[in-house]
Design a protein around this motif. Structure first.
Motif, PDB file in Angstrom:
ATOM      1  N   ALA A 190       0.836  -1.207   0.000  1.00 12.08           N
ATOM      2  CA  ALA A 190       0.000   0.000   0.000  1.00 12.08           C
ATOM      3  C   ALA A 190       0.865   1.248   0.000  1.00 12.08           C
ATOM      4  O   ALA A 190       0.565   2.235  -0.688  1.00 12.08           O
ATOM      5  N   TYR A 191       1.970   1.209   0.780  1.00 14.33           N
ATOM      6  CA  TYR A 191       2.904   2.336   0.802  1.00 14.33           C
ATOM      7  C   TYR A 191       3.442   2.636  -0.596  1.00 14.33           C
ATOM      8  O   TYR A 191       3.603   3.801  -0.977  1.00 14.33           O
ATOM      9  N   LEU A 192       3.756   1.586  -1.362  1.00 16.93           N
ATOM     10  CA  LEU A 192       4.313   1.776  -2.698  1.00 16.93           C
ATOM     11  C   LEU A 192       3.315   2.489  -3.612  1.00 16.93           C
ATOM     12  O   LEU A 192       3.673   3.452  -4.303  1.00 16.93           O
ATOM     13  N   PHE A 193       2.081   2.016  -3.608  1.00 14.00           N
ATOM     14  CA  PHE A 193       1.049   2.667  -4.425  1.00 14.00           C
ATOM     15  C   PHE A 193       0.862   4.118  -3.985  1.00 14.00           C
ATOM     16  O   PHE A 193       0.731   5.023  -4.819  1.00 14.00           O
ATOM     17  N   ASN A 194       0.861   4.342  -2.668  1.00 19.21           N
ATOM     18  CA  ASN A 194       0.661   5.692  -2.153  1.00 19.21           C
ATOM     19  C   ASN A 194       1.841   6.603  -2.490  1.00 19.21           C
ATOM     20  O   ASN A 194       1.650   7.793  -2.764  1.00 19.21           O
ATOM     21  N   ALA A 195       3.073   6.061  -2.471  1.00 14.90           N
ATOM     22  CA  ALA A 195       4.249   6.864  -2.795  1.00 14.90           C
ATOM     23  C   ALA A 195       4.221   7.331  -4.248  1.00 14.90           C
ATOM     24  O   ALA A 195       4.624   8.458  -4.555  1.00 14.90           O
ATOM     25  N   ILE A 196       3.744   6.472  -5.128  1.00 10.71           N
ATOM     26  CA  ILE A 196       3.609   6.857  -6.542  1.00 10.71           C
ATOM     27  C   ILE A 196       2.596   7.991  -6.680  1.00 10.71           C
ATOM     28  O   ILE A 196       2.829   8.981  -7.366  1.00 10.71           O
ATOM     29  N   TYR A 197       1.471   7.838  -5.965  1.00 10.14           N
ATOM     30  CA  TYR A 197       0.457   8.905  -5.960  1.00 10.14           C
ATOM     31  C   TYR A 197       1.010  10.170  -5.312  1.00 10.14           C
ATOM     32  O   TYR A 197       0.797  11.283  -5.805  1.00 10.14           O
TER      33      TYR A 197
END
Length: 214
Positions: A190-197
């Motif tokens: 989830a952190y990875l997806f959020n970091a991209i956003y």
């Protein structure tokens, strides 16, 4: 919401630890608020730091333990104070004013990060830690990313993306070995997806605020 639902399902399906679930949920709430430039990110962040340090200790990730208790915990307080000091004029866009590093500072930071990672990896290997160089990579990058965060730099998100990918590998290995903490693994995804956003959103905020290099 999607990752929260996944975490809740895995918590019951895999009978994972309650601490792992709370760690994951508080961490995801924290990073979502950071990506939106919200000051309130620091409150769930403090809870996440303490619980994550405990879970890391159980897995033998000693670099993560030291990082969270000795660095992230006090930095949460410092970050909260600094963000309050540098609040944006138009808080409809973001609670704080954001900036970016110039090219010279990017090169300097890159050299420091590589050198520190190699040094810490050697130390953790001598301590008998699990995956010492992977642990060292996430530890040093998180130190840099947290500094970038409290200084409100867009570059924090590039650093977090690398941290998230390495951490996913680290916790996936731990899960395949012990069968525990699957919710923590999902937290890092989830952190990875959020970091991209977060990178996309902070670049947009930077441009809308007029943008200047730090």
């Amino acid at each position: 919401m999607v990752f929260t639902a996944i975490n809740l399902y895995l918590f019951f399906a895999w009978q994972d630890s309650f601490l792992g679930l709370i760690t994951s949920l508080s961490g995801m709430l924290c990073v979502v608020l950071v990506a939106k430039g919200k000051l309130g990110n620091y409150y769930p962040g403090i809870l996440n730091v303490v619980l994550y340090a405990y879970l890391s200790y159980q897995q033998g990730f000693y670099g993560e333990v030291a990082l969270n208790l000795l660095y992230f915990l006090p930095m949460q307080i410092i970050g909260l104070l600094l963000w309050k000091k540098h609040q944006a004029k138009n808080q409809d866009i973001s609670d704080v004013a954001v900036s970016m590093l110039d090219k010279k500072k990017k090169i300097i930071w890159g050299i420091i990060i590589v050198a520190a990672t190699i040094l810490l990896g050697n130390v953790l290997q001598k301590m008998g830690g699990a995956q010492p160089y992977v642990d060292a990579t996430t530890t040093i990058l998180q130190i840099a990313a947290q500094l970038f965060l409290i200084k409100r730099l867009v570059e924090q998100w590039i650093t977090w993306i690398i941290v998230d990918m390495v951490s996913i590998w680290m916790w996936l290995t731990a899960f395949l070995t012990s069968g525990n903490d699957v919710t923590v693994l999902i937290m890092w995804v989830a952190y990875l997806f959020n970091a991209i956003y977060g990178y996309y959103n902070w670049k947009k905020i930077y441009i809308r605020q007029g943008g200047h290099a730090a």
